[in-house]
Motif scaffolding. Structure first.
Motif, PDB file in Angstrom:
ATOM      1  N   ILE A   1       0.622  -0.996   0.471  1.00  0.00           N
ATOM      2  CA  ILE A   1      -0.042   0.122  -0.010  1.00  0.00           C
ATOM      3  C   ILE A   1       0.604   0.977   0.134  1.00  0.00           C
TER       4      ILE A   1
ATOM      5  N   GLY B   1      -2.561   3.687  21.043  1.00  0.00           N
ATOM      6  CA  GLY B   1      -2.518   3.793  19.535  1.00  0.00           C
ATOM      7  C   GLY B   1      -2.098   2.368  19.319  1.00  0.00           C
TER       8      GLY B   1
ATOM      9  N   GLY C   1      -1.986   1.518  15.809  1.00  0.00           N
ATOM     10  CA  GLY C   1      -1.878   2.150  14.349  1.00  0.00           C
ATOM     11  C   GLY C   1      -0.189   1.538  14.418  1.00  0.00           C
TER      12      GLY C   1
ATOM     13  N   TYR D   1      -2.690   0.902  24.113  1.00  0.00           N
ATOM     14  CA  TYR D   1      -3.727   0.706  25.033  1.00  0.00           C
ATOM     15  C   TYR D   1      -4.203   0.866  23.196  1.00  0.00           C
TER      16      TYR D   1
ATOM     17  N   GLY E   1      -5.408  -0.313  13.805  1.00  0.00           N
ATOM     18  CA  GLY E   1      -5.314   1.598  13.278  1.00  0.00           C
ATOM     19  C   GLY E   1      -6.568   1.352  12.504  1.00  0.00           C
TER      20      GLY E   1
ATOM     21  N   ILE F   1      -8.417   1.552   5.832  1.00  0.00           N
ATOM     22  CA  ILE F   1      -7.938   1.000   4.245  1.00  0.00           C
ATOM     23  C   ILE F   1      -8.872  -0.437   3.854  1.00  0.00           C
TER      24      ILE F   1
ATOM     25  N   THR G   1      -8.406   9.104   0.796  1.00  0.00           N
ATOM     26  CA  THR G   1      -9.740   8.596   0.630  1.00  0.00           C
ATOM     27  C   THR G   1     -11.127   8.039   0.548  1.00  0.00           C
TER      28      THR G   1
ATOM     29  N   LEU H   1      -9.104  15.917  25.663  1.00  0.00           N
ATOM     30  CA  LEU H   1      -9.299  14.825  26.330  1.00  0.00           C
ATOM     31  C   LEU H   1      -8.772  13.992  26.708  1.00  0.00           C
TER      32      LEU H   1
ATOM     33  N   VAL I   1       1.584   5.290   6.266  1.00  0.00           N
ATOM     34  CA  VAL I   1       1.509   4.080   6.905  1.00  0.00           C
ATOM     35  C   VAL I   1       3.714   4.192   7.076  1.00  0.00           C
TER      36      VAL I   1
ATOM     37  N   ALA J   1       4.389   6.763   9.379  1.00  0.00           N
ATOM     38  CA  ALA J   1       4.068   5.950  11.178  1.00  0.00           C
ATOM     39  C   ALA J   1       4.939   5.575  11.751  1.00  0.00           C
TER      40      ALA J   1
HETATM   41  C1  LIG Z   1      -9.646   5.577   4.408  1.00  0.00           C
HETATM   42  C2  LIG Z   1      -7.697   5.488   4.420  1.00  0.00           C
HETATM   43  C3  LIG Z   1      -6.697   5.254   3.484  1.00  0.00           C
HETATM   44  C4  LIG Z   1      -5.447   4.993   3.492  1.00  0.00           C
HETATM   45  N1  LIG Z   1      -4.650   4.485   3.037  1.00  0.00           N
HETATM   46  C5  LIG Z   1      -3.228   4.400   2.963  1.00  0.00           C
HETATM   47  C6  LIG Z   1      -2.457   3.405   1.525  1.00  0.00           C
HETATM   48  O1  LIG Z   1      -2.896   3.208   1.069  1.00  0.00           O
HETATM   49  N2  LIG Z   1      -0.917   3.806   2.053  1.00  0.00           N
HETATM   50  C7  LIG Z   1      -1.005   4.653   3.032  1.00  0.00           C
HETATM   51  O2  LIG Z   1       0.561   4.403   3.282  1.00  0.00           O
HETATM   52  N3  LIG Z   1      -1.192   5.086   4.085  1.00  0.00           N
HETATM   53  C8  LIG Z   1      -2.737   5.403   3.792  1.00  0.00           C
HETATM   54  N4  LIG Z   1      -3.731   5.515   4.708  1.00  0.00           N
HETATM   55  C9  LIG Z   1      -2.782   6.517   5.999  1.00  0.00           C
HETATM   56  C10 LIG Z   1      -2.313   5.639   7.044  1.00  0.00           C
HETATM   57  O3  LIG Z   1      -3.467   4.365   7.383  1.00  0.00           O
HETATM   58  C11 LIG Z   1      -2.094   6.494   8.258  1.00  0.00           C
HETATM   59  O4  LIG Z   1      -0.853   7.274   8.408  1.00  0.00           O
HETATM   60  C12 LIG Z   1      -1.600   5.560   9.228  1.00  0.00           C
HETATM   61  O5  LIG Z   1      -2.308   4.837   9.645  1.00  0.00           O
HETATM   62  C13 LIG Z   1      -1.117   6.215  10.918  1.00  0.00           C
HETATM   63  O6  LIG Z   1      -0.740   5.441  11.510  1.00  0.00           O
HETATM   64  P1  LIG Z   1      -0.729   6.024  13.281  1.00  0.00           P
HETATM   65  O7  LIG Z   1      -0.558   4.721  13.746  1.00  0.00           O
HETATM   66  O8  LIG Z   1      -0.377   7.570  13.650  1.00  0.00           O
HETATM   67  O9  LIG Z   1      -2.540   6.310  13.379  1.00  0.00           O
HETATM   68  P2  LIG Z   1      -3.704   5.313  13.030  1.00  0.00           P
HETATM   69  O10 LIG Z   1      -3.361   3.842  12.024  1.00  0.00           O
HETATM   70  O11 LIG Z   1      -4.875   5.820  12.572  1.00  0.00           O
HETATM   71  O12 LIG Z   1      -3.868   4.363  14.668  1.00  0.00           O
HETATM   72  C14 LIG Z   1      -4.695   5.156  15.877  1.00  0.00           C
HETATM   73  C15 LIG Z   1      -5.353   4.003  16.815  1.00  0.00           C
HETATM   74  O13 LIG Z   1      -5.103   4.677  17.536  1.00  0.00           O
HETATM   75  C16 LIG Z   1      -6.189   4.289  18.172  1.00  0.00           C
HETATM   76  N5  LIG Z   1      -6.836   5.883  19.274  1.00  0.00           N
HETATM   77  C17 LIG Z   1      -7.355   6.917  19.109  1.00  0.00           C
HETATM   78  N6  LIG Z   1      -7.270   7.789  20.233  1.00  0.00           N
HETATM   79  C18 LIG Z   1      -7.704   7.559  21.241  1.00  0.00           C
HETATM   80  C19 LIG Z   1      -7.633   6.974  22.859  1.00  0.00           C
HETATM   81  N7  LIG Z   1      -7.906   8.171  22.854  1.00  0.00           N
HETATM   82  N8  LIG Z   1      -7.301   6.072  23.165  1.00  0.00           N
HETATM   83  C20 LIG Z   1      -7.204   4.727  22.955  1.00  0.00           C
HETATM   84  N9  LIG Z   1      -6.843   4.751  21.709  1.00  0.00           N
HETATM   85  C21 LIG Z   1      -6.692   5.921  20.261  1.00  0.00           C
HETATM   86  C22 LIG Z   1      -7.094   4.337  16.994  1.00  0.00           C
HETATM   87  O14 LIG Z   1      -8.221   3.673  17.695  1.00  0.00           O
HETATM   88  C23 LIG Z   1      -6.105   4.096  16.178  1.00  0.00           C
HETATM   89  O15 LIG Z   1      -6.586   2.355  15.886  1.00  0.00           O
HETATM   90  C24 LIG Z   1      -5.152   5.974   4.339  1.00  0.00           C
HETATM   91  C25 LIG Z   1      -5.445   7.238   5.906  1.00  0.00           C
HETATM   92  C26 LIG Z   1      -6.493   6.778   5.785  1.00  0.00           C
HETATM   93  C27 LIG Z   1      -8.022   6.616   6.120  1.00  0.00           C
END
Ligand SMILES: Cc1cc2nc3c(=O)[nH]c(=O)nc-3n(C[C@H](O)[C@H](O)[C@H](O)COP(=O)(O)OP(=O)(O)OC[C@H]3O[C@@H](n4cnc5c(N)ncnc54)[C@H](O)[C@@H]3O)c2cc1C
Ligand code: SF4
Length: 479
Positions: A97, A154, A156, A176, A184, A190, A300, A409, A450, A453
């Motif tokens: 991806i 988080g 993710g 957590y 995430g 995705i 998205t 929050l 991703v 991240a």
């Molecule tokens: C629809 C969509 C499609 C995408 N497609 C692609 C792609 O094809 N290729 C690509 O490289 N990137 C893609 N992205 C972007 C990519 O998914 C993100 O950049 C990446 O997942 C960010 O990672 P992260 O770990 O920072 O956050 P996230 O993946 O958003 O994970 C954050 C986690 O924190 C948790 N969380 C949030 N607040 C709290 C809280 N208060 N307490 C406990 N848990 C909490 C959430 O539940 C979540 O599980 C896409 C994004 C979207 C929205």
């Protein structure tokens, strides 16, 4: 809908790589764009080993691409895997991806010289899937347990990558997450046709088997404050992503069947994972047989249009206020969507939603591009007397995401954020203004990728380790 659109091969959740290899006839499911060994070798041997690895420079993880291509070309797949995984916690995810056309592949010298890029992403996926198939991917065997715990908010890619790196060093890690599953956006954002869910579940299981502790259905801000969590752990990583959907406030915005993108995608992903989803089962969030309109031009939005196609919508239209050349989404995604029969209405912006209780149609303005605005992009302006109407049974808003108000929050008003609401961190250490609390991923960058991240998660792990080692030394001095 064109006949072509409806010929999808259903993705069986239990379908690991073996079946994947055989059934790769479907035209538009990238996940079937698979290699067999000979093709992987052939593609890898196209790498000219140019000596100026632009591909590596443009990979956020600085993956040693030329070397693992060379090893693959020589058939030394286990070594290729060892090298590839040494800089990337989820190569099979990135291989699927990453927008390679903007990163590694777009900068391949063979591509630049007009001969078509070496298909780096697909090879990366192939190497790692081969590693899973052959049992080369193993849980971490910690030989030196360290009695210090880190709490990660988080699950993710940023949180998972950080957890893996710290666990490798022997730290006790608890993640957590407010969702019921880890991953995430990999799990609930995705879509499955881009990233099969078993791929994500396999990774999170590996971490569980490595001794990482997951606390799910746990929302920081509701189930605990940040301070309470900090008291339980030696250090904290905030990796909560960005989830506040940007709104479109127009007459009729409160009609039924107008949904934010994440609500639509989450329902579809949960359904794919075998969950009971009432809003999907009763047809509310299901596109089948309906006229679907998606507003937005990013990745998205592309995921929403392509999910609607797979749900057998009657028609799928995408409204974007600029033109095709100025679309923020990946060009590859747009052309995939076009091939699948999605109708793009460029230079168009909704003016009003119409309907009695549910949405029935939209009044849309035609736009033209004016002078560049503050961001340097040409500003869309309304064309006089250009209104037209389109029918809609469901409207999906995919206009991007902003961070939630974390200081409020988390009940931690001291936590500093930028003017965009992302968490402010030290550029080098990724530490926030509160000692021992770090941040990574979308919550510091804004909506990103991703691969970034993962990079942040790895960098944060390194900083957290340095922080804990320094603290330990200071404690020893005092003692
Ligand atoms: C629809 C969509 C499609 C995408 N497609 C692609 C792609 O094809 N290729 C690509 O490289 N990137 C893609 N992205 C972007 C990519 O998914 C993100 O950049 C990446 O997942 C960010 O990672 P992260 O770990 O920072 O956050 P996230 O993946 O958003 O994970 C954050 C986690 O924190 C948790 N969380 C949030 N607040 C709290 C809280 N208060 N307490 C406990 N848990 C909490 C959430 O539940 C979540 O599980 C896409 C994004 C979207 C929205
Ligand atoms: S991680 Fe992404 S950018 Fe880096 S080599 Fe893999 S596909 Fe390319």
């Amino acid at each position: 809908m064109p006949e072509k659109m409806l010929k999808f091969v259903d993705i069986d959740q239990q379908n690991p790589f073996k079946r994947d290899k055989i059934e790769r006839k479907a035209d538009f499911n990238e996940i079937y764009n698979e290699f067999i060994n000979e093709r992987a070798k052939e593609q890898s041997s196209r790498c000219s080993q140019c000596g100026v690895p632009f591909c590596q420079i443009h990979c956020p993880l600085s993956n040693n691409i030329p070397d693992w291509l060379k090893l693959t070309a020589e058939g030394r797949l286990q070594e290729a895997y060892q090298l590839s995984q040494s800089t990337n916690n989820m190569p099979e995810v990135c291989g699927r991806i990453c927008p390679q056309d903007r990163l590694c592949e777009g900068n391949c010298v063979i591509e630049q010289s007009g001969h078509g890029t070496v298909t780096i992403g697909s090879i990366e996926k192939y190497i790692t899937e081969t590693a899973w198939e052959n049992g080369w991917v193993k849980p971490i065997n910690v030989t030196n347990e360290i009695d210090k715990s880190i709490g990660i908010i988080g699950a993710g890619p940023a949180g998972l990558a950080c957890a893996e790196q710290l666990r490798k060093e022997g730290y006790q890690v608890t993640i957590y997450d407010r969702y019921d599953r880890p991953g995430g956006l990999l799990i609930y954002g995705i879509p499955n046709f881009k990233l099969e869910k078993f791929v994500v579940e396999r990774r999170t299981k590996l971490l569980k088997d490595s001794g990482v502790n997951f606390v799910l259905n746990f929302e920081v801000g509701k189930d605990s404050t940040l301070k309470e969590l900090k008291n339980k752990h030696e250090a904290i990583l905030i990796a909560t992503g960005v989830y506040k959907a940007r709104e479109v406030e127009l007459p009729g915005s409160n009609l039924d069947n107008i949904f934010p993108a994440m609500e639509f995608l989450t329902a579809s992903n949960k359904k794919g994972l075998g969950d009971k989803v009432e809003m999907f089962d009763n047809g509310t969030l299901n596109s089948e047989g309906k006229n679907i309109v998606i507003i937005g031009g990013g990745d998205t939005a592309m995921d929403c249009v392509r999910t609607s196609v797979r749900q057998k919508a009657k028609s799928v239209k995408c409204l974007y206020r600029r033109d095709k050349e100025n679309m923020p989404g990946s060009a590859r995604e747009v052309s995939n969507a076009e091939e699948e029969g999605v109708e793009f209405i460029w230079l168009s912006n909704p003016k009003e939603f119409k309907g009695s209780k549910k949405i029935e149609s939209l009044i849309v303005n035609k736009m033209k591009l004016g002078e560049p605005d503050d961001s340097g992009r040409r500003k869309p302006i309304i064309k006089e007397n250009s209104e037209f109407k389109i029918e809609a049974d469901i409207v999906i808003k995919a206009l991007g995401f902003d961070p939630e108000e974390l200081p409020k929050l988390f009940d931690e008003e001291k936590l500093q954020v930028t003017k965009w609401g992302t968490i402010k961190t030290d550029f080098d250490t990724m530490e926030t203004n509160i000692a021992g609390i770090f941040a990574a991923g979308d919550i510091i960058r804004g909506a990103s990728l991703v691969v970034w991240a993962i990079k942040d998660g790895r960098d944060a792990a390194e900083s957290i380790q340095k922080y804990l080692e320094l603290k330990e030394k200071q404690n020893q001095k005092v003692a």
